[in-house]
Write an enzyme that holds these catalytic residues in place. Structure first.
Site, PDB file in Angstrom:
ATOM      1  CE  LYS A 145      -7.330   0.483   1.292  1.00  0.00           C
ATOM      2  NZ  LYS A 145      -6.353  -0.398   1.937  1.00  0.00           N
TER       3      LYS A 145
ATOM      4  CG  HIS B  47      -3.834  -0.867  -1.974  1.00  0.00           C
ATOM      5  ND1 HIS B  47      -4.358   0.394  -2.223  1.00  0.00           N
ATOM      6  CD2 HIS B  47      -3.555  -0.895  -0.651  1.00  0.00           C
ATOM      7  CE1 HIS B  47      -4.375   1.095  -1.106  1.00  0.00           C
ATOM      8  NE2 HIS B  47      -3.894   0.333  -0.126  1.00  0.00           N
TER       9      HIS B  47
ATOM     10  CB  SER C  34      -0.946  -0.001   1.199  1.00  0.00           C
ATOM     11  OG  SER C  34      -0.242  -0.232   2.403  1.00  0.00           O
TER      12      SER C  34
END
Ligand SMILES: *Cc1c(COP(=O)(O)O)cnc(C)c1O
Length: 412
Positions: free
Chosen positions: A254, A223, A195
């Protein structure tokens, strides 16, 4: 609206505060004290802060799904039909057909037998590691794994062996050591995409290595989901490893654009977690609007791959721009691009200069990244326009030269 006046605090409360302020003063001295930035708008390529419209390079909202009409409509309908909350933990009375449907959809999307959702990505890691590893087990972990993995490991009585970041030979050494000690379960854990640096774990080699020692692999694709692999299926798909990764962890907070976390794995993993994972057992389930929006997000991932193509096109454009301005952008291979600054004070200064120039990009220092490796972390999204990215590059150019991070124009 009236607000009650704050009552005078007692001596005991003031003494407690005084001790906290000692800690806070230390942060202030190190340039690490940061007020929360308050957004006066939805999270997007542009956000309003302090009455100004700024280009945001700070969110994890890779595909802009938080404001996608299909997600919003699904959330509205679900709230109207199912109510605002569920009023229970899932093992008591907080699982609805919606929750089941989301898990079926996630399992199908990730090509696994089953899935289980949690309140957040953080609680998945704490829940999975904290419940699946016991005394007599061993976890083998990348040194730069996410804080939630580190916290999950802290909760177990299992032994831990760290290996150097993305270093397959060192992971081999760690696994060999673990096997020699005769542990019951050995689990290798890695972020899929890291990240803070944006590099990709060498998952194919890690899986091969783990298989040699009969160790299982857990990957945290927070991610990578919505970013890597076909339709954003993540690193397991990116490397063609379906069926060989025991635990596919991820977040719904996310690229998916809502909030929550999940594990995609076998039925045995799901059953084990339902009975043993404390964040699952002792925390309430997602509101229907959240669940329905997540289901709609899976629909969008499956039907609008052009969003992911645009994300990568924007990523290439922005990285190329930063590189040609002379910035050190580390080892990133994904839309996460760190602009390396060294000391935390410089990173915070760069972030402030960017803010003055209309760009919101957060400075990040210790303990989120190692000391001396402070940075401004940028994340482009599919929804940024080229004009917005170019304006951001102009701001970086100006601020970078001011701080001596990039060469002056004459030398460039
Ligand atoms: C962001 C992140 C999480 C936490 O996810 P939340 O849903 O925000 O709690 C977990 N693991 C990694 C690798 C992350 O980057």
């Amino acid at each position: 609206m009236t607000t009650a006046a704050t009552p005078t605090t007692s001596a005991a409360v003031r003494a407690f505060d005084a001790s906290l302020n000692e800690d806070l003063d230390a942060l202030r001295r190190d340039g690490l004290f940061r007020p929360l930035r308050v957004l006066e708008s939805a999270q997007g390529p542009q956000v309003d802060i302090g009455g100004r419209a700024l280009i945001s390079l700070s969110s994890n909202n890779y595909l802009g799904l938080n404001t996608h009409p299909r997600l919003i409509e699904a959330a509205e309908q679900a709230a109207a039909e199912w109510g605002a909350g569920t009023g229970a933990v899932r093992t008591i009375a907080g699982t609805q057909t919606l929750h089941q449907e989301l898990e079926r959809r996630l399992a199908a999307f990730k090509h696994t037998e089953a899935a289980l959702t949690f309140g957040s990505g953080y609680t998945v890691n704490v829940g999975v590691l904290g419940s699946m590893l016991e005394q007599g087990d061993c976890v083998v972990s990348d040194k730069l794994n996410h804080a939630s993995i580190i916290d999950g490991i802290r909760l177990t009585k299992a032994d831990r062996i760290l290996y150097e970041h993305v270093d397959v030979d060192d992971a081999d050494r760690a696994l060999k050591e673990a096997r020699a000690k005769g542990y019951r379960r050995v689990l290798l854990v890695s972020d899929g995409v890291f990240s803070m640096d944006g590099d990709i774990a060498p998952l194919a080699q890690l899986v091969e290595c783990a298989e040699r020692y009969e160790a299982a692999v857990m990957v945290d694709d927070a991610h990578a989901t919505g970013v890597l692999g076909s339709n954003g299926r993540g690193t397991t798909d990116h490397f063609g490893l379906h069926g060989r990764v025991a635990l596919n962890i991820g977040t719904l907070s996310k690229a998916v654009g809502v909030v929550g976390g999940y594990v995609c794995a076998t039925q045995a993993v799901r059953d084990h977690l339902i009975h043993k994972a404390r964040p699952f057992l002792f925390s309430s389930s997602h509101p229907p609007a959240v669940v329905a929006a997540c289901i709609a997000a899976v629909d969008v991932l499956e039907s609008e791959p052009q969003l992911i193509e645009q994300l990568w096109e924007n990523t290439r454009h922005f990285k190329e721009g930063l590189r040609s301005l002379g910035f050190d952008i580390g080892r990133s291979e994904t839309p996460i691009t760190p602009v390396m600054c060294g000391e935390a004070t410089i990173a915070m200064h760069l972030s402030d200069l960017l803010l003055e120039r209309g760009v919101f990009a957060q400075g990040i220092g210790f303990p989120t990244v190692p000391r001396g490796q402070a940075r401004v972390r940028t994340i482009v999204t599919a929804t940024h326009t080229t004009a917005q990215l170019d304006r951001a590059l102009d701001a970086f150019d100006d601020a970078g030269r001011k701080l001596g991070l990039t060469p002056p124009p004459s030398a460039a």
